[in-house]
Design an enzyme around this catalytic site. Sequence first.
Site, short mmCIF file in Angstrom:
data_model
loop_
_atom_site.label_atom_id
_atom_site.label_comp_id
_atom_site.label_asym_id
_atom_site.label_seq_id
_atom_site.Cartn_x
_atom_site.Cartn_y
_atom_site.Cartn_z
N LEU A 1 45.92 49.31 34.36
CA LEU A 1 44.90 50.30 34.67
C LEU A 1 44.26 50.13 36.04
O LEU A 1 43.25 50.77 36.36
CB LEU A 1 43.81 50.32 33.58
CG LEU A 1 44.32 50.47 32.14
CD1 LEU A 1 43.17 50.38 31.16
CD2 LEU A 1 45.09 51.77 31.97
N CYS A 2 44.81 49.28 36.87
CA CYS A 2 44.32 49.08 38.24
C CYS A 2 44.88 50.19 39.13
O CYS A 2 46.06 50.49 39.08
CB CYS A 2 44.78 47.70 38.72
SG CYS A 2 44.06 47.17 40.26
N GLU B 1 42.88 42.97 44.48
CA GLU B 1 43.92 42.70 45.46
C GLU B 1 43.68 41.36 46.16
O GLU B 1 44.63 40.59 46.38
CB GLU B 1 43.99 43.83 46.48
CG GLU B 1 44.58 45.12 45.94
CD GLU B 1 43.71 45.91 44.97
OE1 GLU B 1 44.20 46.86 44.36
OE2 GLU B 1 42.50 45.59 44.81
N ASP C 1 55.34 26.50 43.76
CA ASP C 1 56.78 26.63 43.59
C ASP C 1 57.54 25.86 44.67
O ASP C 1 58.57 25.25 44.38
CB ASP C 1 57.19 28.11 43.63
CG ASP C 1 58.68 28.30 43.45
OD1 ASP C 1 59.22 27.82 42.43
OD2 ASP C 1 59.31 28.92 44.33
#
Length: 156
Positions: free
Chosen positions: A75-76, A112, A126
């Site tokens: 829903l962004c 964001e 990572d």
Amino acid sequence: MKKLSHINNKGEANMVDIQDKKSSKRVAIAEGSIILSKKALSQINDDKVSKGNVINTARIAGIMGAKKTSDLIPLCHPIPIEAIKIDFSINEKDINVLATVSTTNKTGVEMEALVAVNIACLTIYDMVKSVDKKAKINSIKLIRKSGGKSGDWKRK
């Protein structure tokens, strides 16, 4: 009970209607860190990580993550981002990540900025996990935001 903005009168999830909101310049700044071993930090500082340049890769990943926020967060709203800046400061025990995101739009860019920090930290993890399995992502939070109906806000 307070009305929830993402739930309609029938109790169904919905995207918030921003059609009638005014566009304004909006900026959000988020930060977080990743705690690393001395060995991992040394390899990052000396650009000796086998997967490549960690900071440049994490910066690109953070920018890409911010641009994909509406694909990741239900829903962004998809927002045309006008600028993203991601800074890194390498310290004795960690790397601090600071993301600044801006737009001129009807809704803010807090999500964001937060996604940018998360993805940058995950990318660092990572890239060094073979050297430092104990790496720990820490304290991701909104630092400040400006613009919009609710105005400016700053973490104390």
